[in-house]
Design an enzyme around this catalytic site. Structure first.
Site, PDB file in Angstrom:
ATOM      1  CD  GLU A 213      -3.042   1.226   2.383  1.00 52.26           C
ATOM      2  OE1 GLU A 213      -4.114   1.376   2.045  1.00 52.26           O
ATOM      3  OE2 GLU A 213      -2.487   0.530   3.386  1.00 52.26           O
ATOM      4  CD  GLU A 350      -4.702  -1.669   5.772  1.00 52.11           C
ATOM      5  OE1 GLU A 350      -5.529  -0.929   4.985  1.00 52.11           O
ATOM      6  OE2 GLU A 350      -3.870  -1.480   6.422  1.00 52.11           O
ATOM      7  CG  ASN A 351      -0.812  -7.035   3.809  1.00 53.78           C
ATOM      8  OD1 ASN A 351      -0.676  -6.272   2.921  1.00 53.78           O
ATOM      9  ND2 ASN A 351       0.022  -7.262   4.758  1.00 53.78           N
ATOM     10  CG  HIS A 383      -5.381   1.222  12.791  1.00 55.88           C
ATOM     11  ND1 HIS A 383      -5.897   2.394  12.780  1.00 55.88           N
ATOM     12  CD2 HIS A 383      -5.041   0.839  11.709  1.00 55.88           C
ATOM     13  CE1 HIS A 383      -5.533   2.943  11.736  1.00 55.88           C
ATOM     14  NE2 HIS A 383      -5.271   2.279  10.977  1.00 55.88           N
ATOM     15  CD  GLU A 384      -2.970  -2.406  10.822  1.00 49.79           C
ATOM     16  OE1 GLU A 384      -3.566  -2.445   9.493  1.00 49.79           O
ATOM     17  OE2 GLU A 384      -2.515  -1.195  10.974  1.00 49.79           O
ATOM     18  CG  HIS A 387      -7.490  -1.250   7.829  1.00 50.73           C
ATOM     19  ND1 HIS A 387      -8.438  -0.234   7.281  1.00 50.73           N
ATOM     20  CD2 HIS A 387      -6.531  -0.720   8.373  1.00 50.73           C
ATOM     21  CE1 HIS A 387      -7.600   0.764   7.476  1.00 50.73           C
ATOM     22  NE2 HIS A 387      -6.467   0.443   8.053  1.00 50.73           N
ATOM     23  NE  ARG A 877       2.630   6.306   4.575  1.00 55.50           N
ATOM     24  CZ  ARG A 877       2.357   5.485   3.895  1.00 55.50           C
ATOM     25  NH1 ARG A 877       2.558   5.593   2.771  1.00 55.50           N
ATOM     26  NH2 ARG A 877       2.036   4.103   4.344  1.00 55.50           N
TER      27      ARG A 877
END
Length: 942
Positions: A213, A350-351, A383-384, A387, A877
């Protein structure tokens, strides 16, 4: 996946002086760096066990120019950044074979494609990886189509396949099939398919894994690399027999290829976006739990660290079960794996079915890790997991709606952890982690809307920032409060059902919530997602409120850049009066403001607007009210909730910084702090006053006054908590915060304790209390560090296996008050055998927090910019954001140096926004000092 409008002029006569000064500074820095390098670098890490890694490749893979050479041909629509909507993948058969020792891999992909308009060309994404054989193309009938040529159009990262004749649209069930053979590198990067290493029982071992990602699947294999090009996948990995393979789906079969190789084939996947495709080749051990619905939840970890996966395994089960209930939708795959990668560029990814993590965010050792580490693991795991629904089952249509993934995961992670760890007050901690920090980011002219147009890979990467994550979470929190948690939950469930395995836009989510709540969600919320910034509500007579855009720069043009809403908002205003709580919608069309229908018509009782800071806005009361608040905090601060105490102080200091409130009123709020004993207010106070502290750090007259005042304010709670690592979770977080603040403010007792523990630790006979370690490493090193203690700390860093401990030691190394040692540390950043690629920017940031290292870190970035770009690329980033270490700068000379550096390297890539933000911030700092120094000096002096 776990972010400038005023012009400043320098008079001509000063330019010559500044130029001379800059040249002199540059020579001094260059000489000092050069001298220390030649003296010190040869013994960096001698006599210690090195943590292995591997250097970037010296060249790209050799291009087979005869197969798909680079071309400038712009005769077709592959000129466009976006893929055409008439060519769509339906299924990928992907086979990959990593050659670990050679740091290369080969592969074959067969893509079933739906073509709905006549075309002679098919184009899809490819970057850095090469095609090794002319692609083969079959019609739906099974007849082979002759391929005239293929070429790479690098400007848009495409490989273009040109057929000898036009391809007719396929009809019925038949599909075109495109087969491509490819090869790529496993080294030199932390994106795409890459290899990294670790040490097990003294032996160097390899692991290879993917990170895709947002736009890096194209680096691993040729693919239609856009989130709305969902397809199914059958993946097989050919790997050495002593290794195991993992992917999104469970193993279908394992077959021996020969004496050396095994082929592992995985079950066919559900439809998913390319960025979620994942595979890994490893020799790890595992820890498994089973969900209430019977799904295996497995964590893969280095065998020697297996015990550190237990907490994550437990929290995964608890939060997974909670989300299956909350979303009323069973998890879509037969299993969920997680794996800790020794060198990983982001926090986690988060695959679908195979979540990858940086070790610090998954592995927790209760005997070696701090409470803050435990909370971080819980938050990232949650969090993951979010997703797996928001992002994986329903994916944003395009990256402009990234917040539908990241804002949702950032909000729901707090609900998930709150369910699993009920004593942690996570519903309030969202203020510290997301709401209040991002309000600072979003009060700059250089911010951006939540929904923002992106049209290059660098622009896509750059929106993975605080606005998409934290502001997204903050407005969802406000929205849930307005329409009620029950209707919010129902709307989320309907949205997931309606768009299961599909893509959605922001408007689709608003529609689902409108159906659930019968409220004008879109009309209200578009004003929060489609323009940057947020309002400040001015309160008069305790019931009349008006709104205006809040900007930290009081001289900025508040109508720029253009917004269709004119920087007015439809605001769900929550307010409390006599313990009754009400929401009033403030319609942006009411330009004169609104009057709250209060039971207190005379306006003589305190009307709390925005209790617990539930809304994404600030509140400015009249001066008499601020004085009343300060008095009542001193009389009985518990009359205000912990969240309100944090909110009031944060608002007051932000308003003062924006010159909407006198600093006297903001500072008066801190007088009560000697009585404050809660984590939430203290943590936010420390953040709020840090701006003042950093601005006056070099002010010989004022800084000692500031230090003494805050030293006195924090002393009661610091002395009360002491240096014993006991108490509940929040007490341990509080102790670390206030003792750290006491040390920062020069409290001799705190600094002596830190130094004493540091000296004991240096003997090698004492294990430090886990929640005090970071404090001791930082302030012990700062107070009494020398070359011997620095070398010992470096040795400990290299020998410890727990990533969370390594990170604390990195901070300790950065805290030494010795320019030669800091210079040596900066040199080590180029040695991946000592400092992992994932940690380089962390170390630079840590050094910048050191008053001795602030300028050194910035100068090192400037001197080594080309090296960093070659190593990480402009699309990274973390590289883009590293320029924000200059945010505390506050002189014309520093501003001029920054502007000169940015002019020298105008291509910013993912750093475009961070550059704008840091320039705006430094200009604001310069102006702020002129406007506020005397007022602040007078307050502390008196």
């Amino acid at each position: 996946m776990s972010t400038d409008s005023k012009r400043y002029c320098i008079k001509t006569k000063h330019v010559a002086i500044i130029c001379a000064a800059v040249v002199a500074v540059g020579l001094i820095v260059g000489l000092s760096v050069g001298l220390t390098r030649s003296c010190d670098s040869k013994d960096g890490g001698q006599g210690t066990t090195q943590s292995p890694s591997h250097l970037p490749p010296t060249s790209s893979p050799p291009q087979d120019q005869g197969v798909c050479p680079a071309s400038e041909d712009e005769s077709g629509n592959w000129r466009d950044f976006r893929l055409p909507d008439f060519i769509n993948p339906v299924h990928y058969d992907l086979q990959v074979k990593p050659l670990l020792e050679q740091d290369t891999y080969t592969g074959t992909v067969n893509i079933s494609i739906n073509v709905t308009s006549p075309t002679q060309h098919l184009w899809l994404h490819l970057r850095e990886t090469r095609i090794t054989q002319l692609p083969v193309l079959w019609r739906p009938s099974g007849e082979q189509v002759q391929v005239r040529r293929c070429f790479e159009y690098k400007k848009q990262e495409y490989v273009v396949v040109e057929a000898e004749e036009e391809l007719a649209p396929n009809s019925g069930e038949g599909l075109y099939h495109l087969t491509m053979e490819f090869a790529g590198w496993l080294n030199g990067s932390l994106v795409g398919f890459y290899r990294t290493t670790y040490v097990e029982k003294g032996q160097i071992k390899s692991i290879a894994a993917t990170d895709h990602e947002p736009t890096d699947a194209r680096k691993s294999f040729p693919c239609f690399d856009e989130p709305n090009k969902k397809a199914t996948y059958t993946i097989s990995i050919i790997h050495p027999k002593e290794y195991k393979a993992l992917s999104n789906m469970p193993v279908e079969k394992e077959e021996s290829v020969d004496d050396i190789w095994t082929q592992t084939t995985f079950q066919k996947s559900v439809p998913m976006s390319t960025y979620l495709v994942c595979f890994a080749v490893h020799q790890f051990d595992s820890v498994t739990r089973t969900s209430r619905s019977g799904k295996p939840l497995t964590i893969y970890v280095q065998p020697e660290q297996k015990h550190t996966a237990e907490y994550a395994a437990n929290i995964t089960k608890s939060v997974f079960d909670y989300f299956e209930d909350y979303f009323a939708m069973e998890y879509s795959l037969p299993k969920l794996d997680k794996i800790a990668i020794p060198d990983f560029g982001t926090g986690a990814m988060e695959n679908w079915g195979l979540i990858t993590y940086r070790e610090t965010n998954l592995l927790y050792d209760p005997n070696e890790s701090a409470s803050s580490n435990q909370q971080r693991v819980a938050a990232v795991v949650a969090h993951e997991l979010v997703h797996q629904w928001f992002g994986n089952i329903v994916t944003m249509e395009w990256w402009e709606d990234l917040w539908l993934n990241e804002g949702f995961a950032s909000f729901f992670e707090f609900l998930g952890v709150d369910h699993a760890e009920k004593e942690w007050q996570m519903r309030d901690q969202i203020l510290l982690e997301d709401v209040l920090p991002v309000q600072e980011d979003d009060s700059l002219i250089s911010s951006h809307p939540i929904v923002v147009t992106v049209s290059t890979p660098a622009e896509i990467t750059s929106v993975f920032d605080g606005i998409s994550y934290s502001k997204g979470a903050s407005i969802l929190r406000m929205l849930e409060d307005w329409i009620t948690p029950e209707k919010f939950q129902k709307g989320c469930q309907e949205y997931l059902k309606k768009f299961e395995f599909k893509n959605a836009k922001t408007s689709d989510f608003w529609e689902a919530l409108e159906e659930a709540s019968n409220l004008p969600v879109k009309e209200v919320m578009d004003t929060w997602t489609n323009q940057m910034g947020y309002p400040v509500l001015n309160v008069e007579d305790m019931r009349i409120i008006s709104q205006k855009r809040f900007l930290l720069d009081p001289n900025a043009n508040s109508s720029e850049p253009h917004s269709v809403f004119g920087y007015t908002w439809n605001i769900p205003v929550r307010w409390t009066n006599d313990n009754e709580s009400t929401i009033t919608i403030y319609n942006r069309s009411e330009t004169g403001g609104i009057t709250l229908n209060s039971s207190n018509p005379n306006g003589n009782a305190f009307l709390k607007i925005n209790p617990d800071h539930i809304g994404f806005y600030r509140v400015n009361y009249e001066v008499s009210t601020w004085e009343w608040i300060a008095t009542n905090l001193s009389l009985n601060h518990k009359d205000f909730s912990t969240a309100d105490r944090a909110s009031l102080i944060d608002d007051a200091f932000a308003l003062a910084r924006a010159q909407l409130l006198n600093y006297k009123e903001a500072l008066n709020l801190t007088k009560y702090l000697k009585m404050e004993d809660e984590y939430l207010p203290w943590q936010r106070v420390i953040s709020a006053v840090t701006y003042i502290i950093s601005m006056f750090e070099d002010d010989k007259e004022l800084y000692p006054m500031i230090e003494k005042y805050f030293r006195d304010q924090v002393k009661p709670i610091a002395d009360s908590l002491g240096w014993n690592d006991n108490g509940d979770h929040l007490t341990k977080l509080l102790r670390a915060s206030v003792l750290g603040f006491a040390c920062k403010m020069g409290d001799s007792n705190a600094l002596n304790n830190a130094s004493h523990l540091f000296e004991q630790w240096l003997t090698g006979t004492v294990s430090l209390p886990v929640n005090l370690r970071l404090l001791v490493y930082r302030y012990g090193m700062q107070n009494s560090g020398n070359e011997t203690s620095w070398n010992y700390t470096l040795k400990q860093y290299q020998e410890t296996s727990l990533a969370q401990e390594k990170e604390k030691l990195l901070y300790g190394l950065a805290s030494v008050k010795n320019v030669a040692l800091l210079s040596r540390y900066l040199d080590l950043l180029k040695d991946p055998n000592v400092i992992k690629s994932q940690d380089v920017f962390t170390v630079i940031r840590y050094i910048s927090y050191n008053s001795y290292g602030k300028t050194m870190a910035w100068n090192w970035i400037q001197l080594n910019w080309e090296y960093l770009v070659n190593r990480y690329t402009l699309n990274d980033r973390n590289l883009g954001r590293i320029v924000t270490i200059a945010e505390p700068f506050n002189t014309e000379l520093q501003l001029w140096q920054m502007e000169s550096f940015f002019k020298r390297y105008p291509e910013a890539g993912a750093g475009e926004k961070p550059r704008e933000q840091v320039l705006e911030t430094v200009k604001n700092n310069i102006e702020w000092l002129k406007q506020n120094r005397d007022t602040i000096r007078d307050w502390f002096f008196n």
